[in-house]
Design a protein around this motif. Structure first.
Motif, PDB file in Angstrom:
ATOM      1  N   ASP A 210       0.813  -1.210   0.000  1.00  0.00           N
ATOM      2  CA  ASP A 210       0.000   0.000   0.000  1.00  0.00           C
ATOM      3  C   ASP A 210       0.849   1.262   0.000  1.00  0.00           C
ATOM      4  OD1 ASP A 210       0.882  -0.764   2.555  1.00  0.00           O
ATOM      5  OD2 ASP A 210      -0.586   0.532   3.511  1.00  0.00           O
ATOM      6  N   LYS A 211       2.113   1.154   0.333  1.00  0.00           N
ATOM      7  CA  LYS A 211       3.010   2.304   0.350  1.00  0.00           C
ATOM      8  C   LYS A 211       3.897   2.345  -0.898  1.00  0.00           C
ATOM      9  CE  LYS A 211       3.283   2.409   5.397  1.00  0.00           C
ATOM     10  NZ  LYS A 211       4.195   2.357   6.551  1.00  0.00           N
TER      11      LYS A 211
ATOM     12  N   PHE B 229      14.218   4.900  -9.827  1.00  0.00           N
ATOM     13  CA  PHE B 229      13.765   6.240  -9.457  1.00  0.00           C
ATOM     14  C   PHE B 229      14.481   7.378 -10.188  1.00  0.00           C
ATOM     15  CE2 PHE B 229      12.903   3.572  -5.660  1.00  0.00           C
ATOM     16  CZ  PHE B 229      11.523   3.668  -5.680  1.00  0.00           C
ATOM     17  N   GLY B 230      15.370   7.045 -11.114  1.00  0.00           N
ATOM     18  CA  GLY B 230      15.990   8.080 -11.915  1.00  0.00           C
ATOM     19  C   GLY B 230      17.391   8.473 -11.462  1.00  0.00           C
ATOM     20  N   LYS B 231      18.114   9.103 -12.378  1.00  0.00           N
ATOM     21  CA  LYS B 231      19.500   9.476 -12.128  1.00  0.00           C
ATOM     22  C   LYS B 231      19.673  10.521 -11.029  1.00  0.00           C
ATOM     23  CE  LYS B 231      23.724  10.735 -14.587  1.00  0.00           C
ATOM     24  NZ  LYS B 231      24.308  10.993 -15.940  1.00  0.00           N
ATOM     25  N   PRO B 232      18.805  11.535 -10.924  1.00  0.00           N
ATOM     26  CA  PRO B 232      19.005  12.528  -9.851  1.00  0.00           C
ATOM     27  C   PRO B 232      19.032  11.912  -8.455  1.00  0.00           C
ATOM     28  CG  PRO B 232      17.482  13.375 -11.478  1.00  0.00           C
ATOM     29  CD  PRO B 232      17.708  11.937 -11.830  1.00  0.00           C
ATOM     30  N   LEU B 233      18.119  10.972  -8.180  1.00  0.00           N
ATOM     31  CA  LEU B 233      18.112  10.339  -6.863  1.00  0.00           C
ATOM     32  C   LEU B 233      19.368   9.492  -6.674  1.00  0.00           C
ATOM     33  CD1 LEU B 233      16.778   9.665  -4.163  1.00  0.00           C
ATOM     34  CD2 LEU B 233      15.610   7.756  -5.294  1.00  0.00           C
ATOM     35  N   ALA B 234      19.745   8.715  -7.687  1.00  0.00           N
ATOM     36  CA  ALA B 234      20.941   7.883  -7.581  1.00  0.00           C
ATOM     37  C   ALA B 234      22.175   8.744  -7.341  1.00  0.00           C
ATOM     38  CB  ALA B 234      21.104   7.040  -8.849  1.00  0.00           C
ATOM     39  N   ALA B 235      22.245   9.892  -8.010  1.00  0.00           N
ATOM     40  CA  ALA B 235      23.381  10.793  -7.819  1.00  0.00           C
ATOM     41  C   ALA B 235      23.400  11.355  -6.402  1.00  0.00           C
ATOM     42  CB  ALA B 235      23.324  11.924  -8.848  1.00  0.00           C
ATOM     43  N   GLU B 236      22.228  11.653  -5.868  1.00  0.00           N
ATOM     44  CA  GLU B 236      22.141  12.161  -4.484  1.00  0.00           C
ATOM     45  C   GLU B 236      22.625  11.101  -3.496  1.00  0.00           C
ATOM     46  OE1 GLU B 236      21.245  15.339  -1.894  1.00  0.00           O
ATOM     47  OE2 GLU B 236      21.202  15.256  -4.082  1.00  0.00           O
ATOM     48  N   VAL B 237      22.232   9.853  -3.723  1.00  0.00           N
ATOM     49  CA  VAL B 237      22.682   8.757  -2.862  1.00  0.00           C
ATOM     50  C   VAL B 237      24.194   8.586  -2.964  1.00  0.00           C
ATOM     51  CG1 VAL B 237      22.573   6.261  -2.478  1.00  0.00           C
ATOM     52  CG2 VAL B 237      20.475   7.544  -2.952  1.00  0.00           C
ATOM     53  N   ALA B 238      24.719   8.658  -4.184  1.00  0.00           N
ATOM     54  CA  ALA B 238      26.161   8.513  -4.389  1.00  0.00           C
ATOM     55  C   ALA B 238      26.934   9.601  -3.651  1.00  0.00           C
ATOM     56  CB  ALA B 238      26.482   8.548  -5.884  1.00  0.00           C
TER      57      ALA B 238
ATOM     58  N   PRO C 181      25.157  -2.588  -0.314  1.00  0.00           N
ATOM     59  CA  PRO C 181      23.853  -2.421  -0.963  1.00  0.00           C
ATOM     60  C   PRO C 181      22.772  -1.936  -0.003  1.00  0.00           C
ATOM     61  CG  PRO C 181      24.895  -4.448  -1.687  1.00  0.00           C
ATOM     62  CD  PRO C 181      25.743  -3.915  -0.569  1.00  0.00           C
ATOM     63  N   CYS C 182      22.793  -2.436   1.238  1.00  0.00           N
ATOM     64  CA  CYS C 182      21.796  -1.975   2.227  1.00  0.00           C
ATOM     65  C   CYS C 182      21.826  -0.463   2.379  1.00  0.00           C
ATOM     66  CB  CYS C 182      22.067  -2.625   3.587  1.00  0.00           C
ATOM     67  SG  CYS C 182      21.287  -4.222   3.819  1.00  0.00           S
ATOM     68  N   ASP C 183      23.019   0.093   2.530  1.00  0.00           N
ATOM     69  CA  ASP C 183      23.135   1.539   2.702  1.00  0.00           C
ATOM     70  C   ASP C 183      22.694   2.286   1.448  1.00  0.00           C
ATOM     71  OD1 ASP C 183      23.937   1.581   5.311  1.00  0.00           O
ATOM     72  OD2 ASP C 183      26.077   1.648   4.893  1.00  0.00           O
ATOM     73  N   GLY C 184      22.937   1.687   0.293  1.00  0.00           N
ATOM     74  CA  GLY C 184      22.484   2.321  -0.941  1.00  0.00           C
ATOM     75  C   GLY C 184      20.969   2.434  -0.998  1.00  0.00           C
ATOM     76  N   PHE C 185      20.284   1.333  -0.700  1.00  0.00           N
ATOM     77  CA  PHE C 185      18.821   1.334  -0.777  1.00  0.00           C
ATOM     78  C   PHE C 185      18.187   2.172   0.340  1.00  0.00           C
ATOM     79  CE2 PHE C 185      19.705  -2.919  -2.809  1.00  0.00           C
ATOM     80  CZ  PHE C 185      19.385  -2.503  -4.096  1.00  0.00           C
ATOM     81  N   THR C 186      18.721   2.065   1.549  1.00  0.00           N
ATOM     82  CA  THR C 186      18.112   2.811   2.658  1.00  0.00           C
ATOM     83  C   THR C 186      18.402   4.309   2.557  1.00  0.00           C
ATOM     84  OG1 THR C 186      20.020   2.290   4.074  1.00  0.00           O
ATOM     85  CG2 THR C 186      18.111   0.835   4.216  1.00  0.00           C
ATOM     86  N   SER C 187      19.535   4.668   1.971  1.00  0.00           N
ATOM     87  CA  SER C 187      19.810   6.092   1.729  1.00  0.00           C
ATOM     88  C   SER C 187      18.813   6.647   0.718  1.00  0.00           C
ATOM     89  CB  SER C 187      21.238   6.290   1.218  1.00  0.00           C
ATOM     90  OG  SER C 187      22.186   5.935   2.209  1.00  0.00           O
ATOM     91  N   ALA C 188      18.470   5.857  -0.273  1.00  0.00           N
ATOM     92  CA  ALA C 188      17.459   6.277  -1.242  1.00  0.00           C
ATOM     93  C   ALA C 188      16.134   6.535  -0.525  1.00  0.00           C
ATOM     94  CB  ALA C 188      17.292   5.213  -2.331  1.00  0.00           C
ATOM     95  N   ASN C 189      15.793   5.669   0.426  1.00  0.00           N
ATOM     96  CA  ASN C 189      14.564   5.868   1.199  1.00  0.00           C
ATOM     97  C   ASN C 189      14.554   7.218   1.891  1.00  0.00           C
ATOM     98  OD1 ASN C 189      13.531   3.376   0.552  1.00  0.00           O
ATOM     99  ND2 ASN C 189      14.143   2.390   2.461  1.00  0.00           N
ATOM    100  N   ARG C 190      15.693   7.586   2.444  1.00  0.00           N
ATOM    101  CA  ARG C 190      15.783   8.842   3.201  1.00  0.00           C
ATOM    102  C   ARG C 190      15.488  10.042   2.303  1.00  0.00           C
ATOM    103  NH1 ARG C 190      20.805   8.338   4.790  1.00  0.00           N
ATOM    104  NH2 ARG C 190      20.154   6.919   6.422  1.00  0.00           N
ATOM    105  N   PHE C 191      16.068  10.030   1.111  1.00  0.00           N
ATOM    106  CA  PHE C 191      15.860  11.160   0.205  1.00  0.00           C
ATOM    107  C   PHE C 191      14.450  11.159  -0.387  1.00  0.00           C
ATOM    108  CE2 PHE C 191      20.563  10.696   0.049  1.00  0.00           C
ATOM    109  CZ  PHE C 191      20.863  11.921   0.624  1.00  0.00           C
ATOM    110  N   LEU C 192      13.910   9.965  -0.632  1.00  0.00           N
ATOM    111  CA  LEU C 192      12.530   9.893  -1.109  1.00  0.00           C
ATOM    112  C   LEU C 192      11.570  10.418  -0.050  1.00  0.00           C
ATOM    113  CD1 LEU C 192      12.609   6.394  -2.851  1.00  0.00           C
ATOM    114  CD2 LEU C 192      12.108   8.568  -3.986  1.00  0.00           C
TER     115      LEU C 192
ATOM    116  N   ASP D 242      12.191  12.627   2.204  1.00  0.00           N
ATOM    117  CA  ASP D 242      12.326  14.086   2.308  1.00  0.00           C
ATOM    118  C   ASP D 242      11.457  14.817   1.296  1.00  0.00           C
ATOM    119  OD1 ASP D 242      14.089  13.799   4.373  1.00  0.00           O
ATOM    120  OD2 ASP D 242      15.895  14.092   3.161  1.00  0.00           O
ATOM    121  N   THR D 243      11.154  14.132   0.182  1.00  0.00           N
ATOM    122  CA  THR D 243      10.316  14.754  -0.851  1.00  0.00           C
ATOM    123  C   THR D 243       8.832  14.466  -0.636  1.00  0.00           C
ATOM    124  OG1 THR D 243      10.414  12.854  -2.362  1.00  0.00           O
ATOM    125  CG2 THR D 243      12.197  14.485  -2.503  1.00  0.00           C
ATOM    126  N   GLY D 244       8.505  13.700   0.410  1.00  0.00           N
ATOM    127  CA  GLY D 244       7.125  13.338   0.674  1.00  0.00           C
ATOM    128  C   GLY D 244       6.645  12.136  -0.109  1.00  0.00           C
ATOM    129  N   SER D 245       7.575  11.465  -0.802  1.00  0.00           N
ATOM    130  CA  SER D 245       7.202  10.301  -1.603  1.00  0.00           C
ATOM    131  C   SER D 245       6.871   9.110  -0.702  1.00  0.00           C
ATOM    132  CB  SER D 245       8.348   9.920  -2.540  1.00  0.00           C
ATOM    133  OG  SER D 245       8.070   8.696  -3.190  1.00  0.00           O
TER     134      SER D 245
END
Length: 333
Positions: A7-8, A190-199, A29-40, A42-45
């Motif tokens: 549902d989320k 989720f696109g290059k901008p998010l991946a770049a932010e995680v990197a 990999p865990c830190d990569g995926f969970t960092s993406a969660n943090r930025f998502l 922040d955008t209210g996603s």
């Protein structure tokens, strides 16, 4: 099975853990995926990932190769949710010989039930034994690439990329390459901008320069060579500055050029010319790492004739220049 977090809009990521797993194969990999969660977030996603550590054995508590314990939430015997992406983390080759065949059966039957499946480091051996890599181009840790290729000749093993996508299978190289793979999956989802932010957050390049083979040896370890190949390597090791012909090698072995070339290819898996080229490359790499010689001088001592020829060979095999290699690998005093 239920889909946790459906549902989320959450994608369930499973990192399959085996005894003696390399910790970074999991943590990276865990830190990569969970960092993406943090930025998502922040955008209210409401999109993102839920990462599960799942044991490939019947035990939930496993120890990593560094001795740090890992507490898995599930095992392959009690999973109760659907999976978006399943990644097999690496371990030692000796552990793989002791794995219960249930694991390979489980993975094989997951084919078509997950959107994508992949491996980190020698996790590729697990996917190969499960029959999931047949006919595919794959990668693994550079040190074990030859073993993987010989064990599974139906695969096309390429150690140069940090990861390879051969849909729907993704394989990554040694250890930290799992982070390169995770960033690529985030970009895909989720696109290059998010991946770049995680990197940037993880202080990584979104796409690393060079190739994985820059970290390995150009030639197999001396101890693994056949006696025939060792004789040639011993003959050439102090003569790399000089012009060397196949005729010279063949004469040393009291063979015709044609017969020598045929036997050498069979014994070493490469032509005499390619072997000589890689010996010179290996010596140049060592000089770049451990001496302050100029690149022109190194080119001369390794028999390249000019720094242009040396640069061309580095770009051919390592996708970086000699100067870039020295900056990356020369230790500081």
């Amino acid at each position: 099975m239920k889909e946790v977090g459906k549902d989320k809009g959450i994608k369930n990521i499973v990192l399959l853990v085996l005894p003696q797993v390399q910790l970074l194969d999991v943590a990276g990999p865990c830190d990569g995926f969970t960092s993406a969660n943090r930025f998502l977030s922040d955008t209210g996603s409401r999109l993102g990932y839920h990462v599960y550590l799942v044991s490939g054995t019947s035990e939930k508590n496993l120890y990593s190769s560094s001795g740090i314990p890992l507490n898995c939430s599930h095992t392959i015997y009690d999973m109760d949710f659907n999976i978006d992406t399943l990644l097999v983390a690496g371990t030692t080759l000796t552990v793989l010989d002791e794995i219960n065949p249930d694991l390979y059966s489980y993975l094989y039957h997951m084919k078509g039930k997950v959107r994508r499946m992949g491996s980190v480091c020698v996790g590729a051996f697990v996917l190969a034994k499960a029959g999931l890599l047949n006919g595919k181009q794959v990668t693994t840790h550079w040190k074990y690439a030859d073993i993987l290729q010989k064990s599974y000749p139906e695969l096309e093993v390429n150690i140069n990329p940090f990861f390879i996508r051969d849909q729907p299978i993704y394989t990554s190289g040694g250890v930290s390459s799992g982070m390169d793979l995770a960033l690529a999956l985030v970009e895909e989802d989720f696109g290059k901008p998010l991946a770049a932010e995680v990197a940037r957050h993880l202080v990584l390049h979104l796409k690393r320069t060079g190739v994985q083979s820059q970290f390995g040896n150009a030639l197999p370890d001396y101890e693994t060579l056949t006696s025939f190949t060792k004789e040639i390597r011993d003959l050439l090791k102090d003569k790399l500055k000089q012009p060397i012909s196949i005729e010279y090698m063949a004469e040393f072995m009291n063979m015709s050029v044609r017969n020598f070339s045929r036997v050498f290819l069979k014994e070493s898996g490469m032509t005499p010319g390619r072997f000589l080229e890689k010996m010179r490359l290996e010596q140049a790499k060592n000089m770049l790492e451990y001496t302050d010689m100029s690149i022109d001088m190194i080119a001369d001592k390794c028999g390249f004739g000019s720094s242009i020829s040396l640069r061309r060979l580095f770009l051919k095999y390592l996708s970086i220049s000699p100067a870039q290699y020295r900056r990356a690998f020369k230790g500081t005093e």
